[in-house]
Design an enzyme around this catalytic site. Structure first.
Site, PDB file in Angstrom:
ATOM      1  CD  GLU A 112      -2.864  -1.179   2.366  1.00  0.00           C
ATOM      2  OE1 GLU A 112      -4.046  -1.527   2.239  1.00  0.00           O
ATOM      3  OE2 GLU A 112      -2.347  -0.891   3.473  1.00  0.00           O
ATOM      4  CD  GLU A 132      -2.932  -6.537   4.478  1.00  0.00           C
ATOM      5  OE1 GLU A 132      -2.319  -5.461   4.526  1.00  0.00           O
ATOM      6  OE2 GLU A 132      -2.840  -7.323   3.502  1.00  0.00           O
TER       7      GLU A 132
END
Length: 261
Positions: A112, A132
């Site tokens: 990210e 995640e």
């Protein structure tokens, strides 16, 4: 004395930021806040025109959130500082080019972070993932950005499975700008940064504001905002010395000298 998690170096108009938190360059709350301060100073310093973000060593760019720090009390919804996680994702008004030089593993929040840059150079051994899902949490920023950057079903595959993919696949889907040999990564990043630093800063600022603000607009709505003088960077450009300099340089068949004003 505690070693700083960032190595920040100026190379003329280029700011190099190296994330240096052994063993994996993971980001805790304190590091995120420091990164926000560094990138805010970069944004506000007119003498700096381009930034490079990379990781120390050859194995990790960044694995994202520091789970050990979380286990020690860092709250996942804690104070990440100005700019949000990693100092870049939510930093308002950042109208200068940022290059991510991905030197190894970039997963979770590390991917990210790279996606928050404008250009991504990847070492040929770099690998990526959004794992995640396997730890029962959500890659929130990637869930917003990824389906806008690459085909929807590919983005959902990466988000829902958390699988790893290499630099070649990342380039295939357009997630990275270029793959370079690991030994040449920083040399190529600085070559690109030098090229951009010699470019017209007011034009770059206008490009970044238009791209950012127009992302969710219809084409004509965005064009109307430009023609109605509603983009501050565009208005500054059109009334600048650099705008005139560009025309003069073209007419005189010489390279322009950009002053950023």
């Amino acid at each position: 004395m505690t070693q700083s998690p960032l190595k920040v170096t100026r190379h003329g108009a280029v700011l190099e930021v190296v994330l240096d938190r052994p063993k994996a360059n993971a980001i805790d709350l304190a590091t995120s806040r420091l990164m926000g301060e560094v990138f805010t100073e970069f944004r506000d310093d007119d003498s700096l025109r381009v930034a490079i973000i990379t990781g120390a060593g050859e194995r990790f760019f960044c694995p994202g959130w520091d789970l050990k720090a979380a286990a020690g009390g860092d709250a996942v919804d804690g104070d990440y500082g100005v700019g949000g996680f990693g100092g870049l994702q939510e930093l308002r008004g950042l109208n200068k080019p940022v290059i991510a030089a991905v030197n190894g593993i970039a997963c979770g929040g590390g991917l990210e972070l790279a996606l928050s840059a404008d250009l991504i150079l990847a070492a040929d051994h770099a690998t990526f993932a959004l794992p995640e899902i396997k730890s029962g949490t959500v890659a929130d920023a990637a869930s917003i950005k990824l389906p806008k950057r690459i085909p929807y079903h590919v983005a959902m595959d990466l988000l829902l499975t958390g699988r790893w993919f290499d630099a070649e696949e990342a380039a295939h889907w357009g997630l990275v700008s270029r793959i370079v040999p690991a030994a040449d990564l920083m040399t190529e990043a600085h070559k690109l940064a030098a090229q951009l630093a010699d470019g017209p800063p007011l034009v770059f600022a206008a490009i970044k504001e238009i791209v950012r603000e127009a992302e969710d607009m219809k084409f004509q709505d965005a064009m109307n905002r430009i023609t109605k003088s509603q983009f501050a960077t565009v208005e500054k450009l059109y009334r600048s010395e650099d705008q005139l300099e560009g025309a003069k340089a073209f007419a005189e068949k010489r390279d322009p000298v950009w002053k950023g004003r």
